[in-house]
Design a protein around this motif. Sequence first.
Motif, PDB file in Angstrom:
ATOM      1  N   PRO A 144      64.187-147.413   8.888  1.00 29.08           N
ATOM      2  CA  PRO A 144      62.783-147.135   8.987  1.00 29.08           C
ATOM      3  C   PRO A 144      62.942-145.469   9.349  1.00 29.08           C
ATOM      4  N   PHE A 145      63.705-144.853  10.145  1.00 28.02           N
ATOM      5  CA  PHE A 145      63.987-143.326  10.254  1.00 28.02           C
ATOM      6  C   PHE A 145      64.079-142.771   8.996  1.00 28.02           C
ATOM      7  N   ILE A 146      65.238-143.165   8.212  1.00 31.78           N
ATOM      8  CA  ILE A 146      65.522-142.574   7.076  1.00 31.78           C
ATOM      9  C   ILE A 146      64.202-142.591   5.984  1.00 31.78           C
ATOM     10  N   ARG A 147      63.550-143.478   5.957  1.00 31.65           N
ATOM     11  CA  ARG A 147      62.594-143.759   4.981  1.00 31.65           C
ATOM     12  C   ARG A 147      61.340-142.811   5.379  1.00 31.65           C
ATOM     13  N   ARG A 148      61.014-142.834   6.544  1.00 31.09           N
ATOM     14  CA  ARG A 148      59.934-141.924   7.109  1.00 31.09           C
ATOM     15  C   ARG A 148      60.394-140.434   6.906  1.00 31.09           C
ATOM     16  N   ALA A 149      61.727-139.896   7.136  1.00 34.96           N
ATOM     17  CA  ALA A 149      61.884-138.701   6.663  1.00 34.96           C
ATOM     18  C   ALA A 149      62.227-138.300   5.036  1.00 34.96           C
ATOM     19  N   ALA A 150      62.255-139.362   4.393  1.00 37.13           N
ATOM     20  CA  ALA A 150      62.574-139.159   2.824  1.00 37.13           C
ATOM     21  C   ALA A 150      61.170-139.025   2.226  1.00 37.13           C
ATOM     22  N   GLY A 151      61.484-138.515   0.917  1.00 37.55           N
ATOM     23  CA  GLY A 151      60.244-138.223   0.402  1.00 37.55           C
ATOM     24  C   GLY A 151      59.822-136.873   0.335  1.00 37.55           C
ATOM     25  N   LEU A 152      58.840-136.484  -0.799  1.00 37.13           N
ATOM     26  CA  LEU A 152      58.058-135.092  -0.670  1.00 37.13           C
ATOM     27  C   LEU A 152      56.541-135.420  -0.057  1.00 37.13           C
ATOM     28  N   GLY A 153      55.875-135.516  -1.316  1.00 35.77           N
ATOM     29  CA  GLY A 153      54.428-135.932  -1.217  1.00 35.77           C
ATOM     30  C   GLY A 153      54.266-137.399  -0.540  1.00 35.77           C
ATOM     31  N   ARG A 154      52.867-137.631  -0.232  1.00 36.60           N
ATOM     32  CA  ARG A 154      52.805-139.313   0.408  1.00 36.60           C
ATOM     33  C   ARG A 154      51.535-139.614  -0.559  1.00 36.60           C
ATOM     34  N   GLY A 155      51.685-140.717  -1.102  1.00 37.70           N
ATOM     35  CA  GLY A 155      50.636-141.411  -1.954  1.00 37.70           C
ATOM     36  C   GLY A 155      49.601-141.691  -0.713  1.00 37.70           C
ATOM     37  N   VAL A 156      48.448-142.455  -1.479  1.00 36.77           N
ATOM     38  CA  VAL A 156      47.691-143.313  -0.781  1.00 36.77           C
ATOM     39  C   VAL A 156      47.232-144.517  -1.289  1.00 36.77           C
ATOM     40  N   HIS A 157      46.619-145.191  -0.427  1.00 33.90           N
ATOM     41  CA  HIS A 157      46.560-146.721  -0.711  1.00 33.90           C
ATOM     42  C   HIS A 157      45.123-147.039  -1.402  1.00 33.90           C
ATOM     43  N   GLU A 158      44.194-146.097  -1.253  1.00 35.30           N
ATOM     44  CA  GLU A 158      42.782-146.324  -2.095  1.00 35.30           C
ATOM     45  C   GLU A 158      43.005-146.351  -3.491  1.00 35.30           C
ATOM     46  N   ALA A 159      41.966-147.027  -4.110  1.00 33.03           N
ATOM     47  CA  ALA A 159      42.138-147.069  -5.484  1.00 33.03           C
ATOM     48  C   ALA A 159      41.933-145.865  -6.217  1.00 33.03           C
ATOM     49  N   ASP A 160      42.366-145.606  -7.107  1.00 36.53           N
ATOM     50  CA  ASP A 160      42.035-144.245  -7.938  1.00 36.53           C
ATOM     51  C   ASP A 160      40.837-144.270  -8.904  1.00 36.53           C
ATOM     52  N   PRO A 161      39.983-143.376  -8.591  1.00 31.83           N
ATOM     53  CA  PRO A 161      38.846-143.721  -9.322  1.00 31.83           C
ATOM     54  C   PRO A 161      38.594-142.893 -10.608  1.00 31.83           C
ATOM     55  N   ASP A 162      39.690-142.216 -10.873  1.00 30.68           N
ATOM     56  CA  ASP A 162      39.697-141.427 -12.236  1.00 30.68           C
ATOM     57  C   ASP A 162      40.106-142.348 -13.262  1.00 30.68           C
ATOM     58  N   ARG A 163      39.796-141.956 -14.396  1.00 31.21           N
ATOM     59  CA  ARG A 163      39.799-142.830 -15.641  1.00 31.21           C
ATOM     60  C   ARG A 163      41.176-142.224 -16.474  1.00 31.21           C
ATOM     61  N   TYR A 164      41.873-143.022 -17.145  1.00 33.69           N
ATOM     62  CA  TYR A 164      42.859-142.633 -17.883  1.00 33.69           C
ATOM     63  C   TYR A 164      43.145-143.286 -19.056  1.00 33.69           C
ATOM     64  N   GLU A 165      43.406-142.793 -20.108  1.00 38.34           N
ATOM     65  CA  GLU A 165      43.418-143.485 -21.643  1.00 38.34           C
ATOM     66  C   GLU A 165      44.497-143.383 -22.153  1.00 38.34           C
ATOM     67  N   PHE A 580      59.861-135.759 -19.814  1.00 41.38           N
ATOM     68  CA  PHE A 580      60.270-134.520 -19.348  1.00 41.38           C
ATOM     69  C   PHE A 580      59.824-134.005 -18.346  1.00 41.38           C
ATOM     70  N   THR A 581      58.514-134.056 -17.999  1.00 39.98           N
ATOM     71  CA  THR A 581      57.621-133.659 -16.719  1.00 39.98           C
ATOM     72  C   THR A 581      57.313-134.917 -16.189  1.00 39.98           C
ATOM     73  N   PRO A 582      57.250-134.846 -14.627  1.00 44.22           N
ATOM     74  CA  PRO A 582      56.580-136.191 -14.083  1.00 44.22           C
ATOM     75  C   PRO A 582      55.320-136.569 -14.796  1.00 44.22           C
ATOM     76  N   VAL A 583      55.011-137.701 -14.834  1.00 45.80           N
ATOM     77  CA  VAL A 583      53.969-138.377 -15.370  1.00 45.80           C
ATOM     78  C   VAL A 583      53.107-139.129 -14.393  1.00 45.80           C
ATOM     79  N   ALA A 584      51.986-138.977 -14.115  1.00 47.86           N
ATOM     80  CA  ALA A 584      51.111-140.082 -13.138  1.00 47.86           C
ATOM     81  C   ALA A 584      51.339-141.386 -13.412  1.00 47.86           C
ATOM     82  N   ILE A 585      51.569-142.378 -12.664  1.00 46.02           N
ATOM     83  CA  ILE A 585      51.492-143.707 -13.119  1.00 46.02           C
ATOM     84  C   ILE A 585      50.160-144.224 -13.724  1.00 46.02           C
ATOM     85  N   GLY A 586      49.223-143.552 -13.175  1.00 47.45           N
ATOM     86  CA  GLY A 586      47.696-144.001 -13.823  1.00 47.45           C
ATOM     87  C   GLY A 586      47.873-143.579 -15.222  1.00 47.45           C
ATOM     88  N   ALA A 587      48.479-142.645 -15.711  1.00 46.82           N
ATOM     89  CA  ALA A 587      48.366-142.129 -16.957  1.00 46.82           C
ATOM     90  C   ALA A 587      49.066-143.077 -17.989  1.00 46.82           C
TER      91      ALA A 587
END
Length: 988
Positions: A144-165, A580-587
């Motif tokens: 648990p301590f390792i996981r809390r320290a790991a990673g860079l940005g933090r995601g959120v649990h709310e639904a993404d209101p943006d549209r992707y096609e 080649f560069t990061p792509v959002a899961i939504g996309a």
Amino acid sequence: MTRGPFRLVSGGRIDRGARVNFSLDGRRFSGFKGDTLASALLANGVSVVGRSFKYHRPRGFLSAGAEEPNGLFTLGKGGYTEPNVPGTTTELIEGLTARSQNGTPSVNLDIRSLYGLASPLLAAGFYYKTFIGPRRGSWMFYEPFIRRAAGLGRGVHEADPDRYETRHAFADVLVVGAGPAGLSAALGAGRAGARVVLAEQDSLLGGSLLFESPAGGAENWRRQLESELESLPRVEIRRSTTAFGVYDGGTVALIERRDHLKPDPSRGEARQVVTILRARAIVFATGATERPLVFPNNDRPGVMLASAVRSYLNRFAVGCGRRAVVVTNNDSAYATAFDLAERGIHVSIADTRRLVPSELVGRARSQGIGHFTGAVARKANGGRVVKGLEVMVDHDIRALECDLLAVSGGWSPAVHLTSHNGVAPRYREDIFAFVPGGFASGHFGAGALMGDFTLEGGIAVGFAAGRSAAATTGHDRPTGEPPAAPQIGVADCTIQSHWPSPDGIRGKAFVDFQNDVTVKDVVVAHQEGYQSVEHLKRYTTLGMGTDQGKTSNINALALISSLREVGIPVAGTTTFRPPFTPVAIGALAGRAIGQHFRPVRRSPLHDWHLAHGATMVEAGQWMRPWYYSWAGTTAESAYIEEMRLVRNAVGISDVSTLGKIDVQGPDAAEFLNRLYVNKFARLPIGKARYGVMLNDDGVVLDDGTTTRLAEARFFMTTTTAQAGEVMSWLEFLLQTAWTGLRVHVSSITDEWAAMAISGPKARAALERALPGQDLCDRRLPYMGSLETDLDGVPLRLIRLSFSGELAYEAYVPADFGVALWEKFLAAGESLGMKPYGLEALAALRIEKGHVAGLELDHRNTLNDLGLSKMAATDKPFIGQILGQRPRLRSSERWSLVGIECLEPGKRLRGGSILFAPTDKLEGHGRGHITSVTWSTVLEKFIALGLYQGGLRHAGEEIMCAFPLKGEKTRARIVSPVFLDPQGERLRV
């Protein structure tokens, strides 16, 4: 707001008349239209923009492009949040909200920077060595301590209101990259008459030309080519569009980012669009990435790539410092020094080479630039920001004051896309870098990608590549001459290698900035036996960040090759994979979300169900009636009333979702005989048979009934969930294993509506609906079939039952499904006939002991499900041999049992873990409940489940634990057939 402290009073490609307001960590700033988030922050004097992954060291911007490893931000709020976005590629828009990352409580005062004190303990692979002890299971404490320290940005649990096609497109020629070579390639292909798509990840075309002053000839040349390309009717320019993956057959995945357009999702406007482009020919003009130099403290804010400093200066009118030192091993960085000096910034050049072209030395002196040759960077000074550089010149250590350190270790061609199909790059000693190792037919390369860093060469080769690409697609109109190259400050790029040394470095010299991988880490990994670059990558995490090692890989390869005492080509490269560069899961998901995640299938009776009080539920891809309002307002109460209806009178259920497969041909009977475990070769015409089929590994694939309609024609039904898999399995067998069988199979699931009429009064209801039809036991016995017509409409009746009651299945062409359904209901109204839903249908099966759903999970054998007596012993069938493996026939396997609740007022729950009374209630237990229902016959909760040893434990008490609710319920193991074990009710 006033102009930022580092914004120049003139110049740049920004619109000074369009001010843009934004915020970072709650502080308000402003920039101009045309800025990126990075350039606006630099203009405002923001130097620390993040903290490093492991040591939480302060970090500033290193680059000005997609290769940025440090300046990552979380953009937006709430559901609009997107983490780990490079500020260098984020176009500045009004109201942009950004948060810096990896700082607690902030990047300016980060208490986790104390991790740096423990850096001797945090060397490469420290987690593998440290967290395995001191006792077995210690990892569970550390995790648990390792996981809390790991990673860079933090995601959120709310639904993404943006549209992707997701879209699909086609082109004759795709040109990737709109630098000088890409612009010329698009021009050559466009003039030849080809349909051209030019994809550029930047918002502006020009590539390296954007490093140049907008007042020079390079800008005029760029605008002229852009204007001509826009005038060509078959050329499409896609700005802010990145080619992130190259696949077989000329298929390229593009992502277009539209944040600058402020898309409104409520109006159907997409924030990002993924285009799957199929091109007949491709020209790669992806350019090159400048690489940093490796020396102690080379990660301090204010240490930047020389090309980035020049880009911020000339494109964004931002002077990134007031006193600069340029450290280089090649010619290209001199252009940065010259441009800085022209803007009044004090500049010194420390060149690792001893022999430097005389014209560069002369120009440096004429501009008053301090110049040192044979200079080796020893250490950057400063804490939160760089304050100086120690260099060694002829064994003499000199301290150079600066607040900006522009470094250049040469250029690495961006070979990533050209390697996505498995072509490994090759190393060129003259440029100390990798270039594409080859191209598929119809693919071409040009410019810096190919190791040609001259403007003239890039333009000429790019134009020729565009013409050749167009010619391969049949377009060869005259194109004229390639455009003449404009004059720029530094025309060549001679270089001398200057790789990091594993010896003599004191302090942290970073190879990978984002993941805090130092020279020492690479040395330790080598000492511990990690010689392959792929192993090195995973052991040290080098190149595993969002930048995927774009600025770190080549320095790491040089270092490991030195340690191994082999050449860089022998050390090799890591594998380049999309994206080649990061792509959002939504996309990536596009519109395949919610009800659009997969096709929604509806039975021919769907609208009738909705109009008559049905509550629908997803069952696989199908929408099915869960329960009806006539029986109750909740599923818990309604299904019980529906069960009582079927047990005492008659009900009708929509079973149109069953898989239906037509099997025809002279060898159809033999085919089914090999497919099913039981015999079908001599099934009489007009009779149905329940059958079970196995995978070739001896595990149950599906069950269902098959009816023989004629000598060479059969009608197979499958479970709803397995219909597609069974159909694919049949086609696979006929096309690969049994190619000599004369059999044709066809899915007819959508062609027929189907309904089950079940209950003691089922025959009476049918006789009223079908006057004149003889439905007596002699004419239509159990497992018999009857093909007739009703008012000229084909009707197929099969007498079979999964409910344990007298029952029939009726099949009619889909267009007539509603009419037949209503006819049955009208005829049976006086008998109490009503519709019943999926919950009751499944519950009736459980009472009768029929396996359904979770019992058929591709892990159970015939023995496990109590069906082994069905298997014929005098014929071969699929899965027969592997099904004899000792472990599949072990008496200790989990096998099917019935379970009845022993505690009044309590209930059984699906998924409950089963234990013997003496067991400690932990772990996976001895089995689990697969299906559960309230029994209207026994007036208690009953279930089907899998239990170790199966019915050998019949009559024994067990404990059913449901950890999610903390429930424990006493139960007893019984036969899985709770109702009418002799089958008398269904044969009346």
